[in-house]
Design an enzyme around this catalytic site. Structure first.
Site, mmCIF file in Angstrom:
data_model
loop_
_atom_site.group_PDB
_atom_site.id
_atom_site.type_symbol
_atom_site.label_atom_id
_atom_site.label_comp_id
_atom_site.label_asym_id
_atom_site.label_seq_id
_atom_site.Cartn_x
_atom_site.Cartn_y
_atom_site.Cartn_z
ATOM 1 C CD GLU A 136 57.069 4.268 -8.179
ATOM 2 O OE1 GLU A 136 57.766 4.448 -8.133
ATOM 3 O OE2 GLU A 136 56.024 5.311 -8.155
ATOM 4 C CG ASP B 263 50.387 -7.047 10.652
ATOM 5 O OD1 ASP B 263 49.659 -8.342 11.341
ATOM 6 O OD2 ASP B 263 50.174 -6.128 12.020
HETATM 7 C C1 GLC Z 1 48.017 -10.019 12.665
HETATM 8 C C2 GLC Z 1 49.270 -10.855 12.716
HETATM 9 C C3 GLC Z 1 49.701 -11.637 14.360
HETATM 10 C C4 GLC Z 1 50.070 -10.035 15.303
HETATM 11 C C5 GLC Z 1 49.063 -9.099 15.015
HETATM 12 C C6 GLC Z 1 49.194 -7.965 15.139
HETATM 13 O O1 GLC Z 1 47.118 -10.383 13.468
HETATM 14 O O2 GLC Z 1 48.811 -12.355 12.103
HETATM 15 O O3 GLC Z 1 50.275 -12.546 14.259
HETATM 16 O O4 GLC Z 1 49.992 -10.523 16.175
HETATM 17 O O5 GLC Z 1 48.930 -8.295 13.435
HETATM 18 O O6 GLC Z 1 50.255 -7.361 14.616
#
Ligand code: GLC
Ligand code: CA
Length: 544
Positions: free
Chosen positions: A268, A217
């Site tokens: 790994e 993310d």
């Molecule tokens: C990314 C995710 C989204 C989330 C954001 C904050 O963009 O896809 O759904 O709200 O990160 O974590």
């Protein structure tokens, strides 16, 4: 043609077996994105869970995907659909427990499916024990793991939250803390080594349990300008991603060292991979995240953010192929996810939107690289209209209702045509987001019986892709004549052309070859060497 394709066997599907180093599985994988909360409810509380997903694995196997990526399954403060994590090495009790996840991975493996998890390193939940300790004591080691600034009238700089409002909020004792998303998602300070160490523990925790990697993310985040200088401009959601206007908050050079380190951890564990969410405007900058010693893949969101235009799609395909080609990484194509309106709706809605979504699916699945399918897109689900009082997305609330938010693409899956659409076992539980009554018509059970359904189109496309070397790999050239986009892919001496008519009129396409698949039944040969391609239709033609 449908009859012929229906006989395509799935026996040629890539097997879950040790790979030759030359072509790791992820380079051309089709990954299915499971929005866990909305996929299938195993215990009848109206919330999707691991048991529900486990029971539906045969569906994903039947569909023919290679892997699944599960949106966050961790204990969470619940402020941003699970992207505010309070414990990175556990499962939220709403979804099950760690042994359920292990059982899921094992069952998936038996079906030849790999499992990717979501990991969120840019921020934690405000409920995370670190942030709680930091609130309690400004001098604690935990406080150094976030971005705090002393109490003052004004916030330290002009940074804005992507969800609306300032990126700084106050603690009860008057300090400021940074959150580039919701206030319940305090940003971590990656200059503190304890942060990096803890994330490596998290990666190993799950890799030791057999997962095949992670979707990362906000991989363009983590580090911020060391002096917290003002951003030169404001982000506009109409852009393809962040650019120089947000130079102080995103895409700092130091972040690449984190990905090098994570890559070495993955190295790994055989056959594992990392795919990053890199929301930058410049495709060349995105591709840098997937240099050979960094993330295996980075999402290409250009098509997700393009309107229905051959020019825009041609540019999106070409620029991504060029940029990723330079670093030797495959492009990871994305047409839908849990953050954007459903594609049928984006492309105009109704029959037109449906036809375009079918055509777009064939285009993306023909391109060299990996493809990500968002759960429900294979059913042609439209954006649901969720009443304001049922909404959950912080974007809706933080924008004071100005932005409608992302709930409409997160509504639970319709599995059958009963009143509860089979999302929960007894059908009586109230789903966590309301499911429109008319969604019965999109149910999996109905579409499996209808040979012309969107679902069967996806299944056929995946089967044909698995059998034809030029689909999903090889070299591609992109050309455009007016509203007609053609991508010609070649591998092992065999070529396939994907032709998409993005205009309003039927066009004649010269063909020397065999139609492998078309997105609509009405595609017909007019003579031996040409075919009529209606508006909003795509076709795969294998060259003789
Ligand atoms: C990314 C995710 C989204 C989330 C954001 C904050 O963009 O896809 O759904 O709200 O990160 O974590
Ligand atoms: Ca449940």
């Amino acid at each position: 043609m449908a009859a012929r394709l229906a006989t395509v066997r799935s026996s040629a599907r890539r097997q879950f077996a040790p790979e030759q180093a030359a072509s790791p599985w992820w380079r051309d994988a089709v990954v299915y994105q499971v929005y866990l909360r909305s996929f299938a409810d195993g215990n009848g509380d109206g919330i999707g869970d691991l048991a529900g997903l486990r029971a539906r694995l045969p569906y994903l196997n039947w569909l023919g995907v290679d892997a699944l990526w599960i949106n966050p399954h961790y204990p969470s403060g619940g402020a941003d659909g699970g992207y505010d994590i309070s414990d990175y090495r556990a499962v939220d009790p709403e979804y099950g427990d760690v042994s359920d996840l292990e059982a899921l991975v094992e069952d998936a493996r038996a079906l030849g499916l790999r499992v990717l998890l979501d990991v969120v390193p840019n921020h934690t939940s405000d409920q995370h024990p670190w942030f709680q300790a930091a609130l309690a004591d400004p001098d604690s080691p935990e406080a150094a793991r976030y971005h705090f600034a002393p109490a003052s009238e004004e916030p330290p700089n002009n940074w804005r939250s992507l969800f609306g409002g300032p990126a700084w909020s106050r603690t009860p004792d008057g300090r400021w803390y940074l959150h580039l998303f919701a206030p319940e998602q305090p940003d971590l300070n990656w200059r503190d080594p304890a942060v990096a160490e803890d994330f490596e523990r998290t990666l190993r925790f799950w890799l030791d349990r057999g997962v095949s990697g992670f979707r990362v993310d906000v991989a363009y985040g983590l580090f911020k300008d060391a002096d917290l200088r003002d951003n030169p401009g404001a982000y506009s959601p109409t852009l393809f991603g962040h650019g120089p206007e947000q130079a102080m908050t995103w895409n700092q050079p130091e972040v690449h060292d984190v990905w090098r380190r994570w890559r070495s951890v993955c190295d790994e564990y055989p056959d594992t991979m990392l795919v990053g969410e890199v929301c930058l405007a410049d495709p060349e900058e995105i591709a840098l995240y997937s240099r050979p010693d960094e993330l295996h893949q980075s999402f290409s969101f250009r098509l997700l953010k393009s309107g229905w235009s051959a020019e825009s799609f041609a540019d999106g395909v070409r620029s991504a192929l060029d940029a990723f080609g330079k670093v030797g990484a495959p492009v990871s194509w994305v047409l839908g996810n849990h953050d954007k309106d459903r594609q049928v709706t984006r492309f105009g809605g109704g029959e037109v939107g449906d036809a375009r979504a079918r055509a777009a699916a064939l285009l993306t699945l023909s391109l060299p690289g990996s493809a990500y399918i968002y759960a429900g897109d294979e059913l042609g689900l439209p954006q649901a209209s969720v009443p304001d009082e049922a909404k959950k997305d912080p974007i809706f609330f933080r924008s004071g209702g100005e932005r409608s938010g992302r709930d409409g693409c997160r509504v639970p899956m319709p599995w059958n045509a009963t009143p509860g659409v089979g999302f929960s076992p007894r059908g009586s539980a109230r789903p966590w987001l309301p499911i429109p009554a008319e969604w019965r018509r999109y149910a999996v059970s109905r579409q499996t019986r209808d040979d012309s359904s969107m679902l069967h189109l996806y299944r056929r496309a995946l089967a044909v892709r698995a059998e034809h070397p030029a689909l999903g790999s090889g070299e591609a050239t992109v050309s455009r004549r007016g509203d007609v986009l053609t991508v010609r892919s070649t591998a092992e001496g065999r070529s396939v052309r994907c032709v998409v008519n993005m205009g309003e009129h039927t066009v004649l396409v010269r063909t020397a070859g065999t139609v492998l698949l078309s997105s609509a039944p009405q595609v017909s040969h007019t003579s031996g060497r040409s075919l009529a391609l209606p508006a909003n239709t795509a076709v795969w033609i294998a060259e003789d």
